[in-house]
Motif scaffolding. Structure first.
Motif, short mmCIF file in Angstrom:
data_model
loop_
_atom_site.label_atom_id
_atom_site.label_comp_id
_atom_site.label_asym_id
_atom_site.label_seq_id
_atom_site.Cartn_x
_atom_site.Cartn_y
_atom_site.Cartn_z
N GLU A 78 28.59 37.64 43.72
CA GLU A 78 28.66 36.60 44.74
C GLU A 78 29.37 37.07 46.01
N ASP A 79 30.44 37.84 45.83
CA ASP A 79 31.26 38.26 46.97
C ASP A 79 31.69 39.72 46.79
N PRO A 80 30.84 40.65 47.19
CA PRO A 80 31.18 42.06 47.01
C PRO A 80 32.44 42.49 47.76
N ASN A 81 32.83 41.76 48.80
CA ASN A 81 34.00 42.12 49.59
C ASN A 81 35.31 41.89 48.85
N ASN A 82 35.31 41.07 47.82
CA ASN A 82 36.52 40.72 47.09
C ASN A 82 36.78 41.64 45.89
N VAL A 83 35.84 42.49 45.56
CA VAL A 83 35.88 43.26 44.32
C VAL A 83 36.99 44.31 44.28
N ALA A 84 37.21 45.03 45.36
CA ALA A 84 38.21 46.10 45.35
C ALA A 84 39.59 45.55 45.02
N PHE A 85 39.95 44.44 45.62
CA PHE A 85 41.25 43.82 45.33
C PHE A 85 41.33 43.41 43.86
N GLN A 86 40.26 42.78 43.36
CA GLN A 86 40.24 42.34 41.96
C GLN A 86 40.36 43.52 41.01
N ARG A 87 39.70 44.62 41.30
CA ARG A 87 39.79 45.80 40.43
C ARG A 87 41.21 46.35 40.40
N GLY A 88 41.86 46.39 41.54
CA GLY A 88 43.24 46.85 41.59
C GLY A 88 44.14 45.99 40.74
N MET A 89 43.99 44.69 40.82
CA MET A 89 44.81 43.77 40.02
C MET A 89 44.45 43.89 38.54
N LEU A 90 43.19 44.12 38.25
CA LEU A 90 42.76 44.30 36.87
C LEU A 90 43.44 45.52 36.26
N ASN A 91 43.51 46.59 37.02
CA ASN A 91 44.15 47.81 36.53
C ASN A 91 45.66 47.61 36.36
N PHE A 92 46.25 46.76 37.16
CA PHE A 92 47.67 46.44 37.00
C PHE A 92 47.89 45.64 35.73
N ALA A 93 47.04 44.66 35.47
CA ALA A 93 47.19 43.81 34.28
C ALA A 93 46.83 44.56 33.00
N PHE A 94 45.86 45.46 33.09
CA PHE A 94 45.39 46.20 31.92
C PHE A 94 45.42 47.69 32.27
N LYS A 137 45.14 51.45 32.86
CA LYS A 137 44.06 52.42 32.64
C LYS A 137 42.68 51.78 32.54
N ALA A 138 42.56 50.51 32.93
CA ALA A 138 41.25 49.85 32.91
C ALA A 138 40.25 50.57 33.81
N SER A 170 34.64 46.99 30.35
CA SER A 170 33.48 47.88 30.30
C SER A 170 32.78 47.76 31.65
N ASP A 171 31.50 48.06 31.69
CA ASP A 171 30.78 47.91 32.94
C ASP A 171 29.31 47.63 32.65
N GLU A 172 28.63 47.17 33.68
CA GLU A 172 27.25 46.75 33.56
C GLU A 172 26.32 47.81 32.96
N PRO A 173 26.34 49.07 33.41
CA PRO A 173 25.42 50.05 32.82
C PRO A 173 25.64 50.25 31.31
N VAL A 174 26.88 50.09 30.87
CA VAL A 174 27.19 50.23 29.44
C VAL A 174 26.59 49.07 28.66
N ILE A 175 26.80 47.87 29.13
CA ILE A 175 26.30 46.67 28.44
C ILE A 175 24.78 46.68 28.42
N ILE A 176 24.17 47.06 29.52
CA ILE A 176 22.70 47.13 29.57
C ILE A 176 22.19 48.19 28.61
#
Length: 192
Positions: free
Chosen positions: A32-48, A50-51, A144-150
């Motif tokens: 929906e919003d590709p511009n928001n992804v980089a920030f979310q990934r950074g926070m994801l790696n902080f919460a988990f 080595k994500a 995980s990521d989309e190519p893995v799930i597919i």
């Protein structure tokens, strides 16, 4: 002091990061919003921790020909990506449902689009509910990521290989993580 933070401090930091990441508030995924992804990934790696290693593992698997690269244009990927991802998530839920009566509830995040999907027993079957705000309390978190799930949905990759290659990372209470890991190891493989 050994230089390591106590486990409770790390858990509190992870919970704070999840709140900051947007769990509990509506956040758009990358479809929906590709511009928001980089920030979310950074926070994801902080919460988990080595994500983001999953992203590197996916890239390496694509270079080695284990996973396919998405050759679609960015616009086409945004238009069709969510539906393709949701269909693959449903297929993985069906596979996990077969022979796994004690499967713990878990929430999977596809790190590319930062799309959260919750897998839980509902009406006697494991169902995938995409586009949730984040993990529910007590859920195992799967990165995980989309190519893995597919690839898993198409039978081109099994859970055992995905785990061994670092294409899937699990976080949560050890007994629940072990149960989910065992179930994932039994999924996938060639489809007729």
């Amino acid at each position: 002091m050994t230089g390591r933070l106590p486990r409770r401090v790390m858990q509190c930091a992870a919970a704070a990061a999840l709140l900051f990441l947007g769990v509990g508030t509506a956040t758009a995924c990358g479809f929906e919003d590709p511009n928001n992804v980089a920030f979310q990934r950074g926070m994801l790696n902080f919460a988990f921790p080595k994500a983001l290693y999953v992203s590197t593992a996916v890239w390496q698997a694509q270079v080695e020909g284990i996973l396919e690269r998405d050759q679609a244009s960015g616009a086409n990927r945004a238009l069709l990506g969510f539906r393709r991802a949701a269909d693959a998530l449903d297929t993985v839920a069906e596979e996990l449902d077969a022979g796994n009566p004690a499967l713990p509830a878990f929430t999977l995040v596809m790190i590319g689009p930062v799309l959260w999907t919750r897998f839980a027993e509902q009406g006697g079957a494991i169902t995938a509910t995409p586009h949730v705000k984040g993990p529910a309390a007590g859920d195992v978190v799967v990165v995980s990521d989309e190519p893995v799930i597919i690839a898993m949905a198409k039978g081109r990759l099994d859970g055992r290989a995905a785990l061994a290659l670092g294409l899937i990372r699990l976080y949560g209470e050890p007994a629940r993580v072990a149960a989910l890991e065992a179930a994932l190891r039994r999924t996938g493989g060639a489809k007729p």
